[in-house]
Every structure is written in structure tokens, then in C-alpha cells.
Design a protein around this motif. Structure first.
Motif, PDB file in Angstrom:
ATOM      1  N   PHE A 197     -49.388  59.089 104.800  1.00 15.56           N
ATOM      2  CA  PHE A 197     -49.281  57.638 104.669  1.00 15.56           C
ATOM      3  C   PHE A 197     -48.271  57.283 103.577  1.00 15.56           C
ATOM      4  O   PHE A 197     -47.957  56.122 103.384  1.00 15.56           O
ATOM      5  N   GLU A 198     -47.830  58.285 102.846  1.00 15.86           N
ATOM      6  CA  GLU A 198     -46.974  58.013 101.692  1.00 15.86           C
ATOM      7  C   GLU A 198     -45.654  58.747 101.856  1.00 15.86           C
ATOM      8  O   GLU A 198     -45.590  59.825 102.447  1.00 15.86           O
ATOM      9  N   ALA A 199     -44.593  58.143 101.283  1.00 15.17           N
ATOM     10  CA  ALA A 199     -43.287  58.794 101.294  1.00 15.17           C
ATOM     11  C   ALA A 199     -43.289  59.975 100.327  1.00 15.17           C
ATOM     12  O   ALA A 199     -44.041  59.997  99.351  1.00 15.17           O
ATOM     13  N   ALA A 200     -42.447  60.968 100.613  1.00 11.62           N
ATOM     14  CA  ALA A 200     -42.312  62.108  99.713  1.00 11.62           C
ATOM     15  C   ALA A 200     -41.607  61.678  98.435  1.00 11.62           C
ATOM     16  O   ALA A 200     -40.760  60.782  98.447  1.00 11.62           O
ATOM     17  N   GLU A 201     -41.979  62.308  97.320  1.00 16.24           N
ATOM     18  CA  GLU A 201     -41.256  62.034  96.068  1.00 16.24           C
ATOM     19  C   GLU A 201     -39.939  62.793  96.114  1.00 16.24           C
ATOM     20  O   GLU A 201     -39.896  63.978  96.457  1.00 16.24           O
ATOM     21  N   ILE A 202     -38.857  62.119  95.784  1.00 12.29           N
ATOM     22  CA  ILE A 202     -37.521  62.693  95.961  1.00 12.29           C
ATOM     23  C   ILE A 202     -36.748  62.627  94.652  1.00 12.29           C
ATOM     24  O   ILE A 202     -36.731  61.594  93.980  1.00 12.29           O
ATOM     25  N   ASP A 203     -36.095  63.728  94.320  1.00 13.87           N
ATOM     26  CA  ASP A 203     -35.176  63.743  93.168  1.00 13.87           C
ATOM     27  C   ASP A 203     -33.769  63.487  93.705  1.00 13.87           C
ATOM     28  O   ASP A 203     -33.212  64.317  94.416  1.00 13.87           O
ATOM     29  N   ILE A 204     -33.206  62.334  93.379  1.00 12.32           N
ATOM     30  CA  ILE A 204     -31.892  61.966  93.933  1.00 12.32           C
ATOM     31  C   ILE A 204     -30.758  62.240  92.955  1.00 12.32           C
ATOM     32  O   ILE A 204     -29.606  61.923  93.238  1.00 12.32           O
ATOM     33  N   SER A 205     -31.083  62.856  91.812  1.00 13.55           N
ATOM     34  CA  SER A 205     -30.071  62.978  90.754  1.00 13.55           C
ATOM     35  C   SER A 205     -28.878  63.844  91.173  1.00 13.55           C
ATOM     36  O   SER A 205     -27.765  63.624  90.714  1.00 13.55           O
ATOM     37  N   GLY A 206     -29.095  64.822  92.039  1.00 11.69           N
ATOM     38  CA  GLY A 206     -27.987  65.706  92.426  1.00 11.69           C
ATOM     39  C   GLY A 206     -27.342  65.351  93.750  1.00 11.69           C
ATOM     40  O   GLY A 206     -26.582  66.152  94.316  1.00 11.69           O
ATOM     41  N   ASP A 207     -27.612  64.163  94.273  1.00 13.00           N
ATOM     42  CA  ASP A 207     -27.099  63.802  95.595  1.00 13.00           C
ATOM     43  C   ASP A 207     -25.577  63.701  95.604  1.00 13.00           C
ATOM     44  O   ASP A 207     -24.969  63.181  94.659  1.00 13.00           O
ATOM     45  N   THR A 208     -24.973  64.182  96.688  1.00 10.79           N
ATOM     46  CA  THR A 208     -23.513  64.118  96.839  1.00 10.79           C
ATOM     47  C   THR A 208     -23.175  63.533  98.211  1.00 10.79           C
ATOM     48  O   THR A 208     -24.034  63.437  99.092  1.00 10.79           O
ATOM     49  N   ALA A 209     -21.904  63.168  98.379  1.00  6.71           N
ATOM     50  CA  ALA A 209     -21.451  62.598  99.654  1.00  6.71           C
ATOM     51  C   ALA A 209     -21.299  63.700 100.707  1.00  6.71           C
ATOM     52  O   ALA A 209     -21.105  64.879 100.374  1.00  6.71           O
ATOM     53  N   PHE A 210     -21.378  63.312 101.964  1.00  5.95           N
ATOM     54  CA  PHE A 210     -21.136  64.240 103.074  1.00  5.95           C
ATOM     55  C   PHE A 210     -20.689  63.428 104.287  1.00  5.95           C
ATOM     56  O   PHE A 210     -20.671  62.183 104.252  1.00  5.95           O
ATOM     57  N   SER A 263     -17.078  59.241 113.307  1.00  4.87           N
ATOM     58  CA  SER A 263     -17.336  59.960 112.064  1.00  4.87           C
ATOM     59  C   SER A 263     -17.534  58.961 110.924  1.00  4.87           C
ATOM     60  O   SER A 263     -16.844  57.932 110.863  1.00  4.87           O
ATOM     61  N   PHE A 264     -18.474  59.266 110.035  1.00  8.59           N
ATOM     62  CA  PHE A 264     -18.808  58.352 108.945  1.00  8.59           C
ATOM     63  C   PHE A 264     -18.993  59.145 107.649  1.00  8.59           C
ATOM     64  O   PHE A 264     -19.594  60.224 107.657  1.00  8.59           O
ATOM     65  N   GLU A 265     -18.475  58.593 106.555  1.00  6.96           N
ATOM     66  CA  GLU A 265     -18.724  59.179 105.236  1.00  6.96           C
ATOM     67  C   GLU A 265     -20.018  58.594 104.681  1.00  6.96           C
ATOM     68  O   GLU A 265     -20.199  57.370 104.660  1.00  6.96           O
ATOM     69  N   ILE A 266     -20.929  59.460 104.254  1.00 11.58           N
ATOM     70  CA  ILE A 266     -22.207  59.008 103.683  1.00 11.58           C
ATOM     71  C   ILE A 266     -22.108  59.169 102.168  1.00 11.58           C
ATOM     72  O   ILE A 266     -22.121  60.294 101.655  1.00 11.58           O
ATOM     73  N   PRO A 267     -21.972  58.091 101.408  1.00 10.75           N
ATOM     74  CA  PRO A 267     -21.864  58.214  99.951  1.00 10.75           C
ATOM     75  C   PRO A 267     -23.147  58.792  99.348  1.00 10.75           C
ATOM     76  O   PRO A 267     -24.207  58.787  99.985  1.00 10.75           O
ATOM     77  N   ALA A 268     -23.037  59.240  98.095  1.00 10.74           N
ATOM     78  CA  ALA A 268     -24.186  59.864  97.431  1.00 10.74           C
ATOM     79  C   ALA A 268     -25.364  58.910  97.313  1.00 10.74           C
ATOM     80  O   ALA A 268     -26.514  59.346  97.284  1.00 10.74           O
ATOM     81  N   ASP A 269     -25.090  57.609  97.250  1.00 12.08           N
ATOM     82  CA  ASP A 269     -26.175  56.652  97.008  1.00 12.08           C
ATOM     83  C   ASP A 269     -26.559  55.850  98.259  1.00 12.08           C
ATOM     84  O   ASP A 269     -27.206  54.815  98.154  1.00 12.08           O
ATOM     85  N   ARG A 270     -26.167  56.335  99.453  1.00 11.39           N
ATOM     86  CA  ARG A 270     -26.526  55.613 100.681  1.00 11.39           C
ATOM     87  C   ARG A 270     -27.216  56.573 101.654  1.00 11.39           C
ATOM     88  O   ARG A 270     -26.950  57.778 101.650  1.00 11.39           O
ATOM     89  N   SER A 271     -28.064  56.019 102.511  1.00  7.35           N
ATOM     90  CA  SER A 271     -28.696  56.848 103.549  1.00  7.35           C
ATOM     91  C   SER A 271     -27.808  56.892 104.787  1.00  7.35           C
ATOM     92  O   SER A 271     -26.968  56.000 105.006  1.00  7.35           O
ATOM     93  N   ILE A 272     -28.007  57.907 105.603  1.00 13.05           N
ATOM     94  CA  ILE A 272     -27.278  57.981 106.888  1.00 13.05           C
ATOM     95  C   ILE A 272     -27.597  56.732 107.711  1.00 13.05           C
ATOM     96  O   ILE A 272     -26.710  56.096 108.280  1.00 13.05           O
ATOM     97  N   LEU A 273     -28.876  56.379 107.738  1.00 15.21           N
ATOM     98  CA  LEU A 273     -29.304  55.224 108.537  1.00 15.21           C
ATOM     99  C   LEU A 273     -28.558  53.957 108.138  1.00 15.21           C
ATOM    100  O   LEU A 273     -28.035  53.223 108.978  1.00 15.21           O
ATOM    101  N   SER A 274     -28.473  53.693 106.835  1.00 19.85           N
ATOM    102  CA  SER A 274     -27.855  52.440 106.394  1.00 19.85           C
ATOM    103  C   SER A 274     -26.358  52.425 106.691  1.00 19.85           C
ATOM    104  O   SER A 274     -25.805  51.396 107.070  1.00 19.85           O
TER     105      SER A 274
END
Ligand code: FES
Length: 333
Positions: free
Chosen positions: A235-248, A257-268
Motif C-alpha cells: 500500500f506504500e511506495a518504496a523509500e528511494i535514495d535519489i541522490s545519485g540519479d543521472t540522466a539516461f 527517443s527522449f532524454e530523461i534528466p536526473a530529476d524527472r521520471s520517464i513517465l513525466s
């Protein structure tokens, strides 16, 4: 707008997304849990659905939440959901607790993350608190199919034990259900160990409840049944550490083709570019946005795919999960 059409994940039955339904009956299961029966205004059937399914529910305040269906899956006249009043809710559960019989709300199609596995020598259902709801529909179906099953249901106290009378008194349940109230953490472990002692490598465990509780269930039963025979619903979202996120980069099977920035989700990013993605919770819980991975290695951050699905690496939740490889090729389903 690319207007890509998606088929609902695991959808079954005759409810269509965004259906208006009437609240046909309300039962106070406990001081904080209300059972709502939902019916079509024209009396047409709503089911059947697969045991363990949940639906999107949009209440009078417009807040959308997912609720497990907790009635018998073969029952077609109504759908039943149990809503716990959450003190820290942003208004979703409180609004549903203010509903009266005759009010109209909107629901989506039944979807499954949990589903009954065929061929098991025993099915062990393990619920804590409001986690009873998806497992109750599974208990109905397991009984109907003649399967060997048990249901262990752990609650803080008897007053807050939803469906207690039904589980203790209905012929299909009373010999298979054990209610456990007021247990300490150590006593809960003893219960789980006693359940594990009845299982084999061919048994399947289904569990739903608070994240910490399900972690304890996993710790105790996984050595017996294996990772792939443990099925969880969060019922709850997983706890996530986003500090090391990078673009892909994400490439669709259409070649876009789409660039996904470090601070955005694929969905958004897909939505901002006019790609129509099926979604609901946007927290990695409901499974609506799960899509196929054709190339690349996803970094799973959801609480909806099974351990086996994550290990296979050919599906991912686009709302929260990212990529370990520089590029993913995705097929929206
Ligand atoms: S929208 Fe619910 S898992 Fe992604």
C-alpha cells in the motif's frame, strides 16, 4: 499528441475506465473501516474479476486512490471495497468515509498485481490490518476452486479487525482462518514461523500489510518457498535514495527517443512529449504504467513487480524506475 492507445494491464470484467457507480450499501466494519458496495445505476453486472484485483476510485473531492476488491470475485451485482480512514490522509479516505448510500463515485477497471498461482500444494494467505482486503477475495476464490489454503490475519486488536465475524463464522473460512490480535513483534514472528513450518517448496505465500510486516514475512517464508513463490501487495511506495540519479535515454519501439534528466521520471517526460501512457498512482504501487523493456537494464524502484519480474528485467514501472544502462528501449503495453 501521439494518441497512442494502451490496453489496461490485466484488466478483466465489464467495468470501463471512468465508470460512474452508485454506493449501494455501507457497512461499518470497524470504527475506522467502512465497507462500500458499489453497483451500476442501471443494475447491469460489474464483475467477475480476478481475485486479488484492485480498482482506481475517485471520490467526491476528485482524489484518486486504489482500493482492493474484497468481495467474492464471481459476484457480479456489486463490487466491494473497504476504506480505512487514514488520519494522515490528504483527504481521499476521509471523503469516502463521508459518502452516503445513493452517492455516485467513479471507478476504473479491476487490475491485478496479486493473482492466484496454479499448481501450488498449499496457498498461505498472510494479512496484517487493512491488508486483509485483497487476500479476502483470494480466500473466496481458493475456496471455490477447492484449493488447500490457510489465512492468517494479524490485527492490533479485535475492535479493529475487519471481517472478523465473516471469517470466523462462514463455513468456507472458519476452519482455514486464524485471527491473531494483540500480538507482540516476537509473537508475530512465532505465528509466521508456524505458518512456514506447514509449507514446502511448492507452496505459495501471498501477503499484504505494512511494509515492515511484509519484510518479516519475506524473511521467514522465503527460505522455505523461495523468492518466486512469495507474492506481495504494497500500500506504500518504496523509500528511494535519489541522490545519485543521472540522466539516461529512453527509446520507444516506434523509434522516438527522449532524454530523461536526473530529476524527472520517464513517465513525466513521455507525457510532456505527448505520449499517452496509462497511469494511476504514480508511486510505483498500482502497476498501471508497467511496460516492456526490449533493451537495456532497468533500475527497479517500484513496489508492484514481483521479485521474479524484476530479476527478469523485461518489464518496468515508468513512474518511478530508472536505468542502470545509458539507454532503455521500451514498448508501451
Ligand atoms: S502509475 Fe502506478 S505503478 Fe506507475
Amino acid at each position: 499528441m501521439l494518441g497512442r492507445q494502451r490496453r489496461p494491464l490485466h484488466a478483466l470484467g465489464v467495468v470501463v475506465s471512468g465508470s460512474k457507480v452508485v454506493v449501494s450499501a455501507i457497512v461499518s466494519e470497524t470504527p475506522s473501516i467502512r465497507l462500500l458496495r458499489l453497483a451500476r445505476e442501471d443494475g447491469a453486472p460489474l464483475g467477475p474479476y480476478r481475485a486479488g484485483a484492485h480498482i482506481d476510485v475517485t471520490g467526491p473531492t476528485g482524489i484518486l486512490r486504489q482500493y482492493s476488491l474484497c468481495g467474492p470475485p464471481a459476484e457480479t451485482a456489486t463490487l466491494a471495497i473497504a476504506v480505512k480512514l487514514e488520519p494522515e490522509s490528504r483527504g481521499g479516505s476521509a471523503a469516502l468515509h463521508r459518502l452516503c448510500e445513493g452517492d455516485i463515485i467513479e471507478i476504473g477497471e479491476p487490475r491485478n498485481i496479486l493473482g492466484i498461482v496454479s499448481g501450488a500444494d498449499r496457498h498461505a494467505l498472510i494479512a496484517a490490518g487493512i491488508g486483509i482486503t485483497p487476500l479476502l477475495s483470494m480466500a473466496y476464490e481458493l475456496y471455490s476452486s477447492g484449493a488447500d489454503f490457510t489465512l492468517d490475519y494479524i490485527c492490533r486488536d479485535r475492535v479493529e479487525t475487519a471481517f472478523a465475524d465473516l471469517l470466523e463464522n462462514r463455513a468456507e473460512f472458519r476452519d482455514r482462518v486464524r485471527l491473531h490480535t494483540g500480538l507482540s513483534r516476537d509473537e508475530q514472528r512465532e505465528v509466521l514461523e508456524s505458518v512456514a513450518a506447514t509449507l514446502t517448496r511448492d507452496s505459495v505465500v501471498y501477503t499484504c500489510g505494512p511494509t515492515g510486516f511484509m519484510g518479516t514475512v519475506a524473511e521467514i517464508v522465503t527460505p522455505v518457498v523461495g523468492e518466486t513463490n512469495l507474492h506481495t501487495e504494497y500500500f506504500e511506495a518504496a523509500e528511494i535514495d535519489i541522490s545519485g540519479d543521472t540522466a539516461f535515454t529512453v527509446e520507444l519501439d516506434t523509434g522516438e527517443s527522449f532524454e530523461i534528466p536526473a530529476d524527472r521520471s520517464i513517465l513525466s517526460v513521455l507525457e510532456d512529449n505527448g505520449v499517452d501512457v496509462f497511469k494511476s498512482c504514480e508511486e510505483g504501487i498500482c502497476g498501471s504504467c508497467v511496460s516492456n523493456v526490449l533493451e537495456g537494464e532497468p533500475e527497479h524502484r517500484d513496489n508492484c513487480l514481483s521479485v521474479a519480474d524484476k530479476a527478469a528485467g523485461n518489464q518496468m514501472a515508468l513512474c518511478v524506475s530508472r536505468s542502470k544502462s545509458p539507454k532503455l528501449v521500451i514498448e508501451l503495453i
